[in-house]
Design a protein around this motif. Structure first.
Motif, PDB file in Angstrom:
ATOM      1  N   UNK A 114      46.922  46.725  20.096  1.00  0.00           N
ATOM      2  CA  UNK A 114      46.949  47.978  20.836  1.00  0.00           C
ATOM      3  C   UNK A 114      46.787  47.802  22.347  1.00  0.00           C
ATOM      4  N   UNK A 115      46.623  46.566  22.824  1.00  0.00           N
ATOM      5  CA  UNK A 115      46.488  46.380  24.277  1.00  0.00           C
ATOM      6  C   UNK A 115      47.742  46.786  25.022  1.00  0.00           C
ATOM      7  N   UNK A 116      48.901  46.660  24.384  1.00  0.00           N
ATOM      8  CA  UNK A 116      50.143  47.073  25.047  1.00  0.00           C
ATOM      9  C   UNK A 116      50.126  48.571  25.340  1.00  0.00           C
ATOM     10  N   UNK A 117      49.358  49.332  24.575  1.00  0.00           N
ATOM     11  CA  UNK A 117      49.246  50.776  24.808  1.00  0.00           C
ATOM     12  C   UNK A 117      48.089  51.135  25.732  1.00  0.00           C
ATOM     13  N   UNK A 118      47.227  50.157  25.992  1.00  0.00           N
ATOM     14  CA  UNK A 118      46.066  50.370  26.860  1.00  0.00           C
ATOM     15  C   UNK A 118      45.965  49.238  27.882  1.00  0.00           C
ATOM     16  N   UNK A 119      46.977  49.050  28.717  1.00  0.00           N
ATOM     17  CA  UNK A 119      46.960  47.907  29.638  1.00  0.00           C
ATOM     18  C   UNK A 119      45.806  47.945  30.632  1.00  0.00           C
ATOM     19  N   UNK A 120      45.270  49.125  30.909  1.00  0.00           N
ATOM     20  CA  UNK A 120      44.161  49.239  31.846  1.00  0.00           C
ATOM     21  C   UNK A 120      42.922  48.516  31.333  1.00  0.00           C
ATOM     22  N   UNK A 121      42.748  48.392  30.009  1.00  0.00           N
ATOM     23  CA  UNK A 121      41.591  47.683  29.474  1.00  0.00           C
ATOM     24  C   UNK A 121      41.605  46.218  29.865  1.00  0.00           C
ATOM     25  N   UNK A 122      42.765  45.602  29.772  1.00  0.00           N
ATOM     26  CA  UNK A 122      42.893  44.192  30.147  1.00  0.00           C
ATOM     27  C   UNK A 122      42.686  44.013  31.650  1.00  0.00           C
ATOM     28  N   UNK A 123      43.195  44.940  32.436  1.00  0.00           N
ATOM     29  CA  UNK A 123      43.019  44.883  33.893  1.00  0.00           C
ATOM     30  C   UNK A 123      41.534  45.027  34.238  1.00  0.00           C
ATOM     31  N   UNK A 124      40.858  45.983  33.610  1.00  0.00           N
ATOM     32  CA  UNK A 124      39.426  46.186  33.852  1.00  0.00           C
ATOM     33  C   UNK A 124      38.618  44.979  33.395  1.00  0.00           C
ATOM     34  N   UNK A 125      38.987  44.436  32.228  1.00  0.00           N
ATOM     35  CA  UNK A 125      38.304  43.245  31.714  1.00  0.00           C
ATOM     36  C   UNK A 125      38.481  42.053  32.634  1.00  0.00           C
ATOM     37  N   UNK A 126      39.686  41.890  33.172  1.00  0.00           N
ATOM     38  CA  UNK A 126      39.962  40.776  34.080  1.00  0.00           C
ATOM     39  C   UNK A 126      39.157  40.929  35.374  1.00  0.00           C
ATOM     40  N   UNK A 127      39.118  42.126  35.921  1.00  0.00           N
ATOM     41  CA  UNK A 127      38.344  42.372  37.146  1.00  0.00           C
ATOM     42  C   UNK A 127      36.856  42.103  36.903  1.00  0.00           C
ATOM     43  N   UNK A 128      36.368  42.551  35.759  1.00  0.00           N
ATOM     44  CA  UNK A 128      34.965  42.333  35.399  1.00  0.00           C
ATOM     45  C   UNK A 128      34.682  40.842  35.280  1.00  0.00           C
ATOM     46  N   UNK A 129      35.564  40.104  34.606  1.00  0.00           N
ATOM     47  CA  UNK A 129      35.386  38.667  34.431  1.00  0.00           C
ATOM     48  C   UNK A 129      35.472  37.931  35.764  1.00  0.00           C
ATOM     49  N   UNK A 130      36.432  38.292  36.587  1.00  0.00           N
ATOM     50  CA  UNK A 130      36.586  37.633  37.887  1.00  0.00           C
ATOM     51  C   UNK A 130      35.357  37.852  38.770  1.00  0.00           C
ATOM     52  N   UNK A 131      34.778  39.023  38.669  1.00  0.00           N
ATOM     53  CA  UNK A 131      33.609  39.317  39.500  1.00  0.00           C
ATOM     54  C   UNK A 131      32.359  38.600  39.004  1.00  0.00           C
ATOM     55  N   UNK A 132      32.159  38.535  37.681  1.00  0.00           N
ATOM     56  CA  UNK A 132      30.904  38.059  37.128  1.00  0.00           C
ATOM     57  C   UNK A 132      30.979  36.695  36.445  1.00  0.00           C
ATOM     58  N   UNK A 133      32.162  36.207  36.113  1.00  0.00           N
ATOM     59  CA  UNK A 133      32.296  34.894  35.472  1.00  0.00           C
ATOM     60  C   UNK A 133      31.555  34.823  34.153  1.00  0.00           C
ATOM     61  N   UNK A 134      30.753  33.786  33.966  1.00  0.00           N
ATOM     62  CA  UNK A 134      30.032  33.595  32.711  1.00  0.00           C
ATOM     63  C   UNK A 134      29.060  34.747  32.446  1.00  0.00           C
ATOM     64  N   UNK A 135      28.477  35.317  33.497  1.00  0.00           N
ATOM     65  CA  UNK A 135      27.617  36.484  33.302  1.00  0.00           C
ATOM     66  C   UNK A 135      28.426  37.683  32.808  1.00  0.00           C
ATOM     67  N   UNK A 136      29.709  37.725  33.156  1.00  0.00           N
ATOM     68  CA  UNK A 136      30.591  38.779  32.665  1.00  0.00           C
ATOM     69  C   UNK A 136      30.759  38.709  31.154  1.00  0.00           C
ATOM     70  N   UNK A 137      30.808  37.490  30.621  1.00  0.00           N
ATOM     71  CA  UNK A 137      30.883  37.324  29.162  1.00  0.00           C
ATOM     72  C   UNK A 137      29.606  37.870  28.537  1.00  0.00           C
ATOM     73  N   UNK A 138      28.468  37.513  29.132  1.00  0.00           N
ATOM     74  CA  UNK A 138      27.184  37.988  28.617  1.00  0.00           C
ATOM     75  C   UNK A 138      27.074  39.510  28.700  1.00  0.00           C
ATOM     76  N   UNK A 139      27.264  40.065  29.898  1.00  0.00           N
ATOM     77  CA  UNK A 139      27.070  41.504  30.092  1.00  0.00           C
ATOM     78  C   UNK A 139      28.202  42.346  29.503  1.00  0.00           C
ATOM     79  N   UNK A 140      29.388  41.775  29.388  1.00  0.00           N
ATOM     80  CA  UNK A 140      30.513  42.508  28.819  1.00  0.00           C
ATOM     81  C   UNK A 140      30.263  42.984  27.400  1.00  0.00           C
ATOM     82  N   UNK A 141      29.441  42.247  26.673  1.00  0.00           N
ATOM     83  CA  UNK A 141      29.121  42.620  25.290  1.00  0.00           C
ATOM     84  C   UNK A 141      28.470  43.998  25.215  1.00  0.00           C
ATOM     85  N   UNK A 142      27.805  44.411  26.263  1.00  0.00           N
ATOM     86  CA  UNK A 142      27.025  45.643  26.236  1.00  0.00           C
ATOM     87  C   UNK A 142      27.774  46.856  26.788  1.00  0.00           C
TER      88      UNK A 142
END
Length: 176
Positions: A95-123
């Motif tokens: 369903x990501x093809x129907x919600x491309x903004x999720x991947x964009x938001x996830x990428x921005x979050x990961x780029x900003x926080x790196x490994x901490x993004x993996x940790x905090x992203x869970x929440x």
């Protein structure tokens, strides 16, 4: 079938068949953490309800917690693997093809926080399954990913189940 019907049905199955609590909770946590499935499965609400049911019924908490932590861990691990293996092609998968903004938001979050993004992203709701996918797409080192994955899975599992388990006990003592 409404969300209330699903929560009631799963809770009823666990209430009647306590032996199924561990595999059901593992599956729900796995689905809640797995890219693609988490967007379709209302597992957070069900897990919160099951936490209350567990507290009420006296089912042992720690095996249930371990099942939820393991399910969350393996869901993120598989999401990471899919991202690592399929790279940018995941953006074209449903369903990501129907919600491309999720991947964009996830990428921005990961780029900003790196490994901490993996940790905090869970929440954070929809980011829960997308951030590990992005970690794989970006080629995050496996060791760093898995350390963030296991620690966040253990804390998340406690946080999703403990309020129901211990809150019910506290309320019943306080009111009684």
């Amino acid at each position: 079938m409404s969300l209330n019907d699903i929560v009631y049905w799963v809770s009823d199955v666990v209430r009647q068949h306590e032996g199924w609590a561990i595999p059901i909770i593992f599956f729900l946590a796995f689905g809640e953490s797995l890219a693609f499935i988490s967007l379709l499965l209302p597992a957070t609400v069900i897990l919160l309800a099951l936490g209350a049911l567990i507290g009420e019924s006296g089912i042992a908490f720690w095996p249930i917690w371990a099942a939820a932590a393991a399910g969350a861990f393996f869901g993120d691990w598989l999401s990471y693997w899919v991202g690592y293996h399929y790279q940018d092609r995941v953006a074209h998968m449903w369903p990501l093809s129907r919600n491309p903004q999720l991947l964009v938001r996830g990428h921005a979050f990961f780029e900003r926080w790196g490994v901490l993004g993996i940790f905090f992203g869970r929440f954070f709701g929809p980011l829960r399954a997308v951030v590990p996918l992005v970690g794989g797409i970006c080629g995050m080192p496996q060791t760093s990913f898995q350390i963030a994955n296991i620690t966040s899975a253990m804390i998340w599992a406690f946080g999703i189940l403990a309020p129901g388990v211990y809150g019910i006990k506290w309320l019943s003592q306080w009111m009684g």
